[in-house]
Write a protein that holds these residues in place. Structure first.
Motif, short mmCIF file in Angstrom:
data_model
loop_
_atom_site.label_atom_id
_atom_site.label_comp_id
_atom_site.label_asym_id
_atom_site.label_seq_id
_atom_site.Cartn_x
_atom_site.Cartn_y
_atom_site.Cartn_z
N GLN A 1 6.37 -12.67 -14.29
CA GLN A 1 6.42 -11.34 -14.87
C GLN A 1 7.57 -11.27 -15.86
O GLN A 1 8.52 -12.03 -15.75
CB GLN A 1 6.71 -10.30 -13.79
N MET A 2 7.51 -10.33 -16.80
CA MET A 2 8.67 -10.08 -17.68
C MET A 2 9.87 -9.74 -16.83
O MET A 2 10.97 -10.24 -17.01
CB MET A 2 8.38 -8.91 -18.63
N VAL A 3 9.64 -8.81 -15.88
CA VAL A 3 10.67 -8.38 -14.93
C VAL A 3 10.01 -8.31 -13.56
O VAL A 3 9.03 -7.58 -13.40
CB VAL A 3 11.22 -6.97 -15.28
N ASP A 4 10.52 -9.05 -12.59
CA ASP A 4 9.88 -9.09 -11.27
C ASP A 4 10.62 -8.17 -10.30
O ASP A 4 11.43 -8.61 -9.49
CB ASP A 4 9.83 -10.52 -10.75
N LEU A 5 10.32 -6.87 -10.40
CA LEU A 5 11.03 -5.90 -9.56
C LEU A 5 10.59 -5.99 -8.10
O LEU A 5 11.36 -5.66 -7.21
CB LEU A 5 10.79 -4.48 -10.10
N LYS A 6 9.37 -6.45 -7.90
CA LYS A 6 8.88 -6.51 -6.52
C LYS A 6 9.60 -7.61 -5.73
O LYS A 6 10.04 -7.38 -4.61
CB LYS A 6 7.36 -6.74 -6.54
N ALA A 7 9.73 -8.76 -6.35
CA ALA A 7 10.44 -9.85 -5.67
C ALA A 7 11.90 -9.47 -5.41
O ALA A 7 12.46 -9.82 -4.36
CB ALA A 7 10.37 -11.13 -6.52
N GLN A 8 12.49 -8.75 -6.35
CA GLN A 8 13.88 -8.32 -6.17
C GLN A 8 13.98 -7.32 -5.00
O GLN A 8 14.88 -7.40 -4.17
CB GLN A 8 14.38 -7.68 -7.47
N TYR A 9 13.03 -6.41 -4.97
CA TYR A 9 13.00 -5.38 -3.90
C TYR A 9 12.87 -6.02 -2.52
O TYR A 9 13.53 -5.59 -1.57
CB TYR A 9 11.84 -4.42 -4.17
N GLU A 10 12.05 -7.06 -2.42
CA GLU A 10 11.84 -7.71 -1.12
C GLU A 10 13.16 -8.09 -0.45
O GLU A 10 13.30 -8.03 0.76
CB GLU A 10 10.97 -8.98 -1.28
N LYS A 11 14.14 -8.46 -1.26
CA LYS A 11 15.41 -8.95 -0.72
C LYS A 11 16.34 -7.83 -0.25
O LYS A 11 17.29 -8.09 0.49
CB LYS A 11 16.13 -9.81 -1.76
N ILE A 12 16.09 -6.60 -0.72
CA ILE A 12 16.97 -5.49 -0.34
C ILE A 12 16.17 -4.37 0.32
O ILE A 12 16.66 -3.25 0.51
CB ILE A 12 17.74 -4.93 -1.57
N LYS A 13 14.95 -4.74 0.70
CA LYS A 13 13.98 -3.74 1.15
C LYS A 13 14.49 -2.89 2.33
O LYS A 13 14.41 -1.66 2.29
CB LYS A 13 12.70 -4.47 1.56
N GLU A 14 15.02 -3.55 3.34
CA GLU A 14 15.41 -2.80 4.55
C GLU A 14 16.50 -1.80 4.23
O GLU A 14 16.45 -0.64 4.65
CB GLU A 14 15.89 -3.76 5.64
N GLU A 15 17.47 -2.26 3.44
CA GLU A 15 18.59 -1.40 3.09
C GLU A 15 18.12 -0.21 2.24
O GLU A 15 18.52 0.93 2.47
CB GLU A 15 19.58 -2.24 2.26
N VAL A 16 17.26 -0.51 1.27
CA VAL A 16 16.76 0.54 0.38
C VAL A 16 15.92 1.54 1.15
O VAL A 16 16.12 2.76 1.03
CB VAL A 16 15.95 -0.07 -0.79
N ASN A 17 15.02 1.03 1.98
CA ASN A 17 14.15 1.94 2.73
C ASN A 17 14.97 2.87 3.62
O ASN A 17 14.70 4.07 3.70
CB ASN A 17 13.15 1.14 3.57
N ALA A 18 15.99 2.31 4.26
CA ALA A 18 16.83 3.12 5.15
C ALA A 18 17.55 4.20 4.34
O ALA A 18 17.64 5.36 4.76
CB ALA A 18 17.83 2.23 5.88
N ALA A 19 18.04 3.81 3.16
CA ALA A 19 18.80 4.76 2.34
C ALA A 19 17.89 5.90 1.84
O ALA A 19 18.29 7.06 1.83
CB ALA A 19 19.43 4.04 1.15
N VAL A 20 16.66 5.54 1.47
CA VAL A 20 15.72 6.57 0.99
C VAL A 20 15.36 7.52 2.13
O VAL A 20 15.35 8.75 1.96
CB VAL A 20 14.46 5.91 0.38
N LEU A 21 15.11 6.94 3.31
CA LEU A 21 14.76 7.78 4.46
C LEU A 21 15.90 8.72 4.83
O LEU A 21 15.68 9.87 5.22
CB LEU A 21 14.37 6.91 5.67
N GLU A 22 17.11 8.22 4.67
CA GLU A 22 18.28 9.07 4.96
C GLU A 22 18.32 10.28 4.03
O GLU A 22 18.63 11.39 4.46
CB GLU A 22 19.55 8.23 4.81
N VAL A 23 17.99 10.05 2.77
CA VAL A 23 17.95 11.19 1.83
C VAL A 23 16.85 12.17 2.25
O VAL A 23 17.06 13.39 2.27
CB VAL A 23 17.71 10.72 0.38
#
Ligand SMILES: *Cc1c(COP(=O)(O)O)cnc(C)c1O
Length: 376
Positions: free
Chosen positions: A5-27
């Motif tokens: 991909q030009m920019v592979d945001l999905k692969a990048q997200y996979e590596k921080i997924k748990e942290e991001v998901n928790a932070a979004v749920l907290e909001v």
């Protein structure tokens, strides 16, 4: 091999997924969707990272530029000098505010504002300069600030593509891009080097008076709620985006290193090729490779783009139409100006996939396919 991909945001997200998901749920749990705690926390963390006094969050990078220009009390017809070779947002906001964009050429090596061209473009009506750190390479800020000081002009850095990059002055000191001019602007559009999962932006300054004004303009021109002192706008960074950006800011230096490694790989393979010019890295600029952009000579650039597409390799032309050829500026008389260097670059540049998750296997495949076509 993973699809390129030009920019592979999905692969990048996979590596921080748990942290991001928790932070979004907290909001979501907090229900503080507007101006929740992460907005202030992220702004402070970004200020510390950049070593800048004030970070004013806003809705996107275009708003950041607009708010910056609104804070300078310019009058209709005042001239603002910008490159034509940039993303449209830089120049569009100038026109939107009924100021006059004055386009200057870029240095074909750095893709950033040419300082000699800048000097020649200054008139008694010039009020501000907007250099763009294009593709992640810093404009020559030391020279630009010297010109600005001499002529008493404001400098707004468009740092949408070079956050985390830095400029080294001739005395050896270093400052982060976006913190050198009077005001710096950035974007957290998902594909930027520090990208959220939606729109976002920020404005930087070390000037307390400007900071107060910028904050007020971004908030309907009010300091005290319902008492509106100036005409402003409504431009906020979402709490959810701020929560995600807090996590991604911690990774920013790793992300930059990953981009620089990919650039090093490309550089090595394309080095000294007679038809390919690899991105120049001026000694003063710590390049953060938002894009990896080649200049091709004696190559059918658009046919290469097609060839790569047929091999499942995306590539992009940033940007296919420069500012001085955009119809939106016809009524400003700007489509008549001649910009041979900008036109020359526009016909020859091509950007290859550049992101934080490129593997050696992918890089090898991309470079092999580029050379296969170019060497025909
Ligand atoms: C992305 C970008 C902007 C605008 O940012 P948005 O968040 O999309 O509004 C401005 N200038 C440059 C150079 C950009 O690359």
């Amino acid at each position: 091999m993973r699809p390129i991909q030009m920019v592979d945001l999905k692969a990048q997200y996979e590596k921080i997924k748990e942290e991001v998901n928790a932070a979004v749920l907290e909001v979501l749990d907090s229900a503080a969707f507007i101006n929740g705690k992460p907005v202030q926390a992220f702004s402070e963390q970004l200020a510390a990272y950049l070593h800048v006094k004030h970070v004013i969050p806003c809705a996107n990078g275009t708003d950041a530029l607009q708010i910056a220009m609104m804070a300078l009390d310019l009058q209709p017809g005042d001239e603002v000098i910008t490159p034509s070779f940039t993303y449209i947002a830089t120049t569009e906001v100038v026109a939107l505010l009924r100021l006059k964009p004055v386009f200057v050429e870029v240095d074909p090596k750095t893709f950033c504002m040419d300082v000699e061209a800048l000097k020649k473009a200054i008139t008694p009506k010039t009020k501000a300069i907007v250099p763009v750190h294009l593709y992640g390479h810093a404009a020559n800020m030391e020279a630009i600030m010297a010109v600005a000081q001499e002529h008493n002009l404001f400098v707004i850095e468009d740092n949408a593509q070079a956050i985390g990059g830095a400029f080294t002055f001739s005395d050896g000191t270093t400052k982060k891009n976006g913190t050198i001019g009077h005001i710096g602007c950035t974007s957290f559009f998902p594909s930027k080097n520090l990208g959220g999962y939606g729109d976002g932006g920020a404005i930087f300054t070390n000037d307390d008076t400007l900071a107060e004004k910028l904050r007020m303009i971004a908030n309907h021109g009010q300091k005290v709620r319902y008492y509106h002192e100036v005409v402003g706008c409504n431009s906020r960074l979402d709490t959810i985006q701020a929560a995600i950006l807090q996590i991604k800011l911690r990774e920013l230096d790793n992300y930059i290193n990953a981009r620089r490694s990919a650039a090093d790989y490309y550089d090595k393979v394309f080095a000294n090729h007679p038809k390919i010019t690899t991105p120049y890295r001026a000694p003063y600029s710590h390049h953060v490779f938002h894009q990896y952009t080649l200049i091709l000579e004696g190559v059918d650039r658009d046919a290469l783009h097609q060839h790569l597409a047929a091999k499942q390799i995306p590539s992009m032309i940033y940007y296919p139409v420069p500012g001085h050829r955009q119809n939106m500026f016809a009524s400003f008389g700007l489509t008549q100006v001649e910009m041979p260097i900008t036109d020359w670059l526009t016909e020859r540049v091509i950007s290859l996939p550049m992101h934080t998750e490129l593997t050696e296997e992918q890089l090898q495949y991309i470079t092999t396919q580029v050379l296969e076509f170019v060497n025909r």
